[in-house]
Write a protein that holds these residues in place. Structure first.
Motif, mmCIF file in Angstrom:
data_model
loop_
_atom_site.group_PDB
_atom_site.id
_atom_site.type_symbol
_atom_site.label_atom_id
_atom_site.label_comp_id
_atom_site.label_asym_id
_atom_site.label_seq_id
_atom_site.Cartn_x
_atom_site.Cartn_y
_atom_site.Cartn_z
ATOM 1 N N ALA A 1 33.306 36.213 27.222
ATOM 2 C CA ALA A 1 32.482 35.391 26.318
ATOM 3 C C ALA A 1 32.049 36.194 25.101
ATOM 4 N N THR A 2 31.910 37.479 25.251
ATOM 5 C CA THR A 2 31.539 38.342 24.124
ATOM 6 C C THR A 2 32.578 39.462 23.999
ATOM 7 N N PRO A 3 32.720 40.043 22.809
ATOM 8 C CA PRO A 3 33.832 40.991 22.605
ATOM 9 C C PRO A 3 33.670 42.309 23.344
ATOM 10 N N GLU A 4 32.452 42.700 23.628
ATOM 11 C CA GLU A 4 32.265 43.973 24.317
ATOM 12 C C GLU A 4 31.450 43.752 25.580
ATOM 13 N N GLY A 5 31.872 42.765 26.352
ATOM 14 C CA GLY A 5 31.130 42.406 27.552
ATOM 15 C C GLY A 5 30.959 43.610 28.472
ATOM 16 N N ALA A 6 29.714 43.830 28.892
ATOM 17 C CA ALA A 6 29.438 44.935 29.807
ATOM 18 C C ALA A 6 29.232 44.398 31.217
ATOM 19 N N PHE A 7 29.656 43.144 31.399
ATOM 20 C CA PHE A 7 29.409 42.464 32.674
ATOM 21 C C PHE A 7 30.203 43.110 33.803
ATOM 22 N N LEU A 8 31.471 43.429 33.515
ATOM 23 C CA LEU A 8 32.342 44.032 34.531
ATOM 24 C C LEU A 8 32.978 45.285 33.941
ATOM 25 N N ASP A 9 33.160 46.326 34.787
ATOM 26 C CA ASP A 9 33.920 47.461 34.268
ATOM 27 C C ASP A 9 35.418 47.151 34.408
ATOM 28 N N THR A 10 36.240 47.976 33.777
ATOM 29 C CA THR A 10 37.667 47.658 33.690
ATOM 30 C C THR A 10 38.309 47.564 35.075
ATOM 31 N N GLU A 11 37.968 48.475 35.972
ATOM 32 C CA GLU A 11 38.592 48.465 37.298
ATOM 33 C C GLU A 11 38.263 47.175 38.051
ATOM 34 N N ILE A 12 36.982 46.805 38.031
ATOM 35 C CA ILE A 12 36.587 45.574 38.735
ATOM 36 C C ILE A 12 37.233 44.361 38.051
ATOM 37 N N TYR A 13 37.269 44.385 36.719
ATOM 38 C CA TYR A 13 37.888 43.276 35.983
ATOM 39 C C TYR A 13 39.358 43.122 36.395
ATOM 40 N N ASN A 14 40.049 44.275 36.489
ATOM 41 C CA ASN A 14 41.453 44.227 36.899
ATOM 42 C C ASN A 14 41.605 43.606 38.285
ATOM 43 N N PRO B 1 43.758 44.303 45.192
ATOM 44 C CA PRO B 1 44.859 44.574 44.263
ATOM 45 C C PRO B 1 44.361 44.513 42.817
ATOM 46 N N HIS B 2 44.945 45.338 41.965
ATOM 47 C CA HIS B 2 44.448 45.390 40.580
ATOM 48 C C HIS B 2 45.595 45.515 39.572
ATOM 49 N N ASP B 3 46.771 45.069 39.971
ATOM 50 C CA ASP B 3 47.935 45.241 39.097
ATOM 51 C C ASP B 3 48.448 43.932 38.512
ATOM 52 N N GLY B 4 47.637 42.890 38.559
ATOM 53 C CA GLY B 4 48.104 41.581 38.092
ATOM 54 C C GLY B 4 48.785 40.839 39.228
ATOM 55 N N TRP B 5 48.750 39.489 39.158
ATOM 56 C CA TRP B 5 49.217 38.747 40.347
ATOM 57 C C TRP B 5 50.715 38.866 40.533
ATOM 58 N N PHE B 6 51.455 39.345 39.507
ATOM 59 C CA PHE B 6 52.874 39.552 39.784
ATOM 60 C C PHE B 6 53.241 41.021 39.973
ATOM 61 N N MET B 7 52.254 41.875 40.080
ATOM 62 C CA MET B 7 52.432 43.210 40.677
ATOM 63 C C MET B 7 53.609 44.006 40.113
ATOM 64 N N TYR B 8 53.745 43.994 38.799
ATOM 65 C CA TYR B 8 54.893 44.682 38.224
ATOM 66 C C TYR B 8 54.912 46.169 38.587
ATOM 67 N N THR B 9 56.107 46.645 38.891
ATOM 68 C CA THR B 9 56.335 48.083 39.002
ATOM 69 C C THR B 9 56.643 48.594 37.591
ATOM 70 N N PRO B 10 56.410 49.838 37.266
ATOM 71 C CA PRO B 10 55.918 50.920 38.121
ATOM 72 C C PRO B 10 54.395 50.946 38.300
ATOM 73 N N LEU B 11 53.669 50.026 37.614
ATOM 74 C CA LEU B 11 52.212 50.066 37.719
ATOM 75 C C LEU B 11 51.767 49.952 39.181
ATOM 76 N N SER B 12 52.475 49.119 39.947
ATOM 77 C CA SER B 12 52.070 48.922 41.340
ATOM 78 C C SER B 12 52.699 49.948 42.274
ATOM 79 N N GLY B 13 53.470 50.877 41.738
ATOM 80 C CA GLY B 13 54.074 51.921 42.577
ATOM 81 C C GLY B 13 53.050 52.976 42.981
ATOM 82 N N ALA B 14 53.477 53.877 43.843
ATOM 83 C CA ALA B 14 52.540 54.855 44.411
ATOM 84 C C ALA B 14 51.980 55.798 43.344
ATOM 85 N N ASN B 15 52.735 56.064 42.274
ATOM 86 C CA ASN B 15 52.262 57.009 41.261
ATOM 87 C C ASN B 15 51.076 56.470 40.483
ATOM 88 N N TYR B 16 51.125 55.187 40.128
ATOM 89 C CA TYR B 16 50.085 54.616 39.260
ATOM 90 C C TYR B 16 49.038 53.829 40.039
#
Lengths: 851, 115
Positions: free
Chosen positions: A83-96, A162-177
């Motif tokens: 709703a606002t450009p710099e929302g402090a409601f959620l941090d990035t990890e929780i938002y993901n 899960p925090h990689d998006g609902w289609f879980m693209y690799t390599p983001l969802s791989g063990a390294n990232y």
């Protein structure tokens, strides 16, 4: 009566019009008799042992609504943040985590289970039967869905979702990232839930093909059944690629076998291909049942019949196929050659044609009828407005140059919500308004539903229409702040405000349902004067649906047919033998063929789902050795499950109508179980084909090829592969010998030989894996060889298990005369295992059996 | 052939043709068929157009074999055959007109920027 005369009787019943009516009986007596056989157990025990499609269908839908509410709350958190450009409601990890879970919940825990629940609840009633083909499988599907869903929700509560998006693209969802368990939760939890989708798909397909009321030909069955047949076949073919992808990624994450890692010969695009091979048909898997509901509701609301029945069926067939040729349009920006882009762009445009055929058929139906604006019609209108807009933006996205600009922006978010809420949620709300009197026996409280509709409609378009604009202005999806883009602020703020309006609308909708179920006045037997069999029963429906089953002349009577059926004038009246009996009919002709005895209440599905759940939890915990006892428990419970249907004695034929006596299913080879096995093998074959696609794709496209030299002994490898295929081939011969010896009760020896042959095949496979195959963590080629070997090994192991079961049945005297026991199912499986082993063996040899 | 099998025969021909052409396209690009001359065109183009033509011929042959009248029992298989034929024609016609193996990349511009 001999089998020959039974067959003759069934044959005479073929001319459906010749089936005579049974004499009327006292309805109350029949009800009590049937309820004793079909009702759930009382109390809490009834809750865990229920296998009734009515109970489980409602449970699926109620659970899906709870998950919808959770997903909706997450959506509101997203909108609050944006709703606002710099929302402090959620941090990035929780938002993901929140946007990943929002998409995953809405897709896997709401939309698919909701359509499964609707089909599970409605189909037997619409088709004129008493339950689905495999009631215990329905219950297993529900528990798997619930447990898988709970794993995801508890992970969210624990902050490890899960925090990689609902289609879980690799390599983001791989063990390294994604080094934590977050991605594992998705891979294992969603795969657990998919068991229920496959179970439902098998159930629905078999029930539609084999349990329609006598005389209800395929060419005349209700459109809802056609839509569900298309959906279920799509599920059988669409889900296996995702299951394979999830298994491969989990193996990569857990054991380091590289499938998606470029450095060791993998390719992240393999994930995208496999995911979208599921993901795009998934849109149609969600849309088709909703369209089935629309095709049922619109003619009734317009006091007419559907326009263009044949054209709609043809459109369904076209959609089922074409929807599998579109998946690459989700990957237009990854650097695909022009020609391949053009194939998929053309297919994506073409698929609009069968969709439009349906839309025009519905509009034509309204045109020729007299539309009555009851609440279901409000939602139908909401569907038209929203879905057509979503469809048109879909055509825009099918055009490659536009797709490149809009890819990964909020334009796509707007499009997918227009399609999914327009194409699924509005029709489901129409379906709820239409069938709630059928489900609850109560009429709704006027006014609240209309208020909910308008609030949702205004809130929805206010939220998502603006996202087209933010998307075209370049706002990427999945960002949590946008401090440098003041031009997006008012659009996002307005979207968020309308988002909360929409939420209020959904809350009102839920309140309307609760009030109707709780306080609504008694509904008339057929409030909409609909012609379908779903209204030809008491409201709310009794545990057995029909006291006697509808036959020719009673298939479109609606509530008018109810009285005669309740008095036992239809087929197979009552439950005089105290068993759950249904009629099985021919696939095309709907001729009555035999009587199937369905299993009663049992906690076995709960136990089996629990055992699978233990396996999943052990995998999640990294306690891999403890998965073995869990798998042993799963195998033991499956054995107990199969024993539950074994019959040691001949069952007498059943008189279903005057002059029509039919055998029970144990005396037939073309049982419901065999049809179900064919469906399962269709799914299994698709998974194998997807695996072959993976082998071909990585071999041709991946950068890290050619792979390192093989090190195993090639002659030993070739010999072991030959031994494996020969062992499974001998199993094929053994099961046929067993079927030949079945009549005289001589299946013991062939079953024992089949068991031995499969064990030899397994020994060869084990030797191959231990002595010839290279370390699967070395390169993707070696990992794929390991997976191919594992696939064949699993099938050989199950074939050995089936041979052992057949041996046990033969020793108990359960395979004799007309009773084939598990031999027909074993034959199917053994053939499949042998053919796939032959193909896998050929690939291993082509790659070089060893160094 | 059963009613259901006849009804899906046309779309099946499309599915098989589509899969074969797509697989050949990938394999041909990887194996360098685009640079191998096969008469007036490249081996890649010849393989793709040939597979497409086979699919079209199979679809047309199916249509020829199906009865023209007989209610829905005949109508649905014919509709399926037409679906398969049109889909084969339309979705694979790019084998005639587009370049084969050069990868397409998206330019990064925004379509709509507020004043």
């Amino acid at each position: 009566m001999t089998d020959a005369t039974i067959g003759a009787a069934a044959g005479t019943g073929a001319a459906a019009g010749e089936i005579a009516a049974n004499a009327p009986q006292r309805a109350l007596g029949l009800h009590r008799e049937l309820d004793r056989a079909w009702a759930n157990a009382p109390g809490w025990r009834g809750q865990i042992t229920a296998v009734s499609h009515t109970t489980l269908g409602l449970r699926f839908m109620a659970t899906a609504l709870v998950f919808f509410a959770i997903g909706g709350i997450l959506a509101m958190l997203i909108r609050a943040q944006l709703a606002t450009p710099e929302g402090a409601f959620l941090d990035t990890e929780i938002y993901n985590q929140i946007f990943t879970m929002h998409g995953s919940i809405m897709m896997f825990l709401f939309a698919i289970p909701m359509l499964e629940g609707l089909a599970i609840y409605m189909l037997p009633k619409i088709l004129g039967t008493r339950d689905l083909a495999f009631p215990r499988l329905t219950a297993l599907g529900y528990w798997c869905y619930l447990f898988g869903g709970l794993i995801l929700i508890f992970a969210l509560l624990g902050g490890v979702a899960p925090h990689d998006g609902w289609f879980m693209y690799t390599p983001l969802s791989g063990a390294n990232y994604s080094p934590g368990v977050n991605a594992d939760v998705w891979l294992l939890g969603v795969t657990f839930v998919e068991i229920s989708a496959l179970a439902a798909a098998v159930e629905i397909t078999v029930t539609i093909l084999r349990q329609r009321a006598p005389g209800m030909k395929l060419t005349e069955m209700p459109l809802f059944a056609w839509y569900m047949l298309g959906t279920s076949v799509m599920m059988l073919v669409g889900f296996p690629p995702l299951i394979l992808a999830s298994v491969l990624l989990e193996i990569e994450r857990a054991f380091g076998w590289p499938f998606f890692e470029v450095a060791r010969g993998g390719d992240p695009l393999l994930w995208q291909h496999l995911f979208w091979l599921f993901g795009h048909p998934e849109v149609y898997i969600i849309f088709l049942p909703a369209a089935g509901a629309l095709s049922t509701i619109i003619p009734v609301m317009c006091r007419t019949t559907i326009l263009g029945y044949g054209a709609i069926v043809a459109a369904i067939v076209a959609l089922v196929f074409l929807s599998f040729g579109l998946w690459v349009h989700h990957m237009f920006t990854v650097g695909i050659p022009h020609m391949a882009l053009a194939f998929f762009s053309a297919a994506s445009v073409l698929v609009a044609v069968p969709t439009a055929v349906q839309v025009f058929a519905w509009i034509g139906t309204m045109w020729k009828g007299r539309p009555e604006m009851h609440l279901p019609m409000y939602h139908v209108m909401g569907f038209f407005l929203t879905f057509v807009m979503g469809g048109l933006t879909g055509v825009m996205l099918a055009i490659v140059p536009f797709n490149w600009q809009a890819h990964d922006t909020h334009f796509v978010v707007a499009h997918l919500h227009y399609v999914l809420i327009g194409g699924f949620v509005f029709p489901m709300m129409a379906a709820a308004a239409y069938w709630m009197p059928q489900i609850t026996g109560r009429a709704r409280i006027k006014g609240l539903g209309e208020t909910a509709f308008w609030t949702i409609l205004i809130g929805f378009h206010g939220t998502f229409f603006l996202m087209h604009l933010t998307g075209l202005m370049g706002m990427p999806r999945r960002i949590d702040v946008y401090p440098d883009n003041p031009e997006w602020i008012w659009l996002n703020l307005t979207s968020s405000l309308f988002g909360f309006v929409m939420t209020i609308g959904f809350a009102l909708f839920a309140l309307d349902l609760v009030l109707q179920a709780w306080l609504g006045p008694r509904s008339p037997r057929d409030p909409w004067r609909a012609p379908g069999l779903d209204w030809a029963m008491r409201l709310p429906p009794p545990s057995y649906n029909f006291a006697s089953l509808p036959g020719p002349g009673r298939l479109d009577g609606g509530a008018q047919a109810a009285q005669g059926l309740a008095r036992g004038e239809g087929l197979l009246p009552g439950a005089p033998r105290g068993r759950r009996e249904v009629l099985v009919t021919g696939v095309g002709s709907a001729r009555p063929e035999f009587v199937a005895i369905l299993p009663g209440n049992t906690a076995l599905p709960l136990g089996l789902a629990g055992a699978i759940g233990v396996f999943v939890l052990m995998m999640l915990s990294g306690l891999y050795w403890l998965t073995l006892p869990a798998l042993a428990l799963v195998a033991a419970l499956i054995w107990v499950w199969a024993r539950g249907m074994a019959r040691g004695r001949d069952a007498a034929p059943v008189e279903v109508a005057p002059g029509l006596t039919l055998p029970v299913h144990t005396h037939r080879q073309d049982t419901l179980g065999r049809t179900g096995a064919v469906c399962l093998l269709l799914a299994d074959g698709t998974l194998f084909a997807a695996l072959l696609f993976g082998v071909g794709f990585l071999s041709v496209v991946a950068l890290g090829w050619p792979p390192p030299e093989l090190t195993g002994d090639p002659e030993l490898g070739a010999g072991l592969i030959a031994g494996l295929v020969a062992g499974l081939g001998l199993g094929v011969v053994a099961v046929r010998l067993g079927l030949r010896a079945q009549g005289r009760g001589g299946a013991v020896l062939p079953a024992a030989a089949g068991l031995l042959a499969n064990l030899v095949a397994l020994a060869c496979l084990g030797w191959l894996a231990a002595a010839v195959l290279d370390d699967p963590t070395r390169h993707a080629r070696d990992a794929l060889r390991g997976v191919l070997t594992g696939y064949v090994g699993l099938h050989a192991l199950i074939a050995a298990g089936m041979a052992a079961f057949a041996l046990d049945q033969a020793r108990r005297g359960e395979i004799v005369g007309a009773r084939a026991g598990c031999l027909p199912a074993w034959r199917l499986w053994q053939d499949f295992a042998a053919v796939t082993a032959l193909i896998a063996g050929a690939i291993l040899l082509a790659q070089g059996a060893g160094g | 052939m059963s009613f259901l099998a006849r009804s899906i025969a046309g779309p099946m021909i499309w599915a098989v043709t589509f899969s074969v052409v797509y697989a050949l396209h990938g394999a041909g690009c990887a194996l360098g068929w685009d640079g191998v001359v096969a008469g007036p065109v490249s081996l890649q183009r010849a393989a793709l157009v040939g597979s497409w033509a086979l699919g079209l011929i199979a679809g047309a042959a199916l249509l020829q074999r199906l009865p023209a009248s007989g209610g829905m029992r005949a109508g649905l298989p014919r509709a399926g055959a037409w679906t398969g034929l049109v889909a084969t024609l339309f979705t694979l016609f790019p084998v005639l007109v587009t370049s084969s193996c050069d990868a397409a990349r998206a330019p990064a511009i925004h379509l709509f920027t507020p004043a």
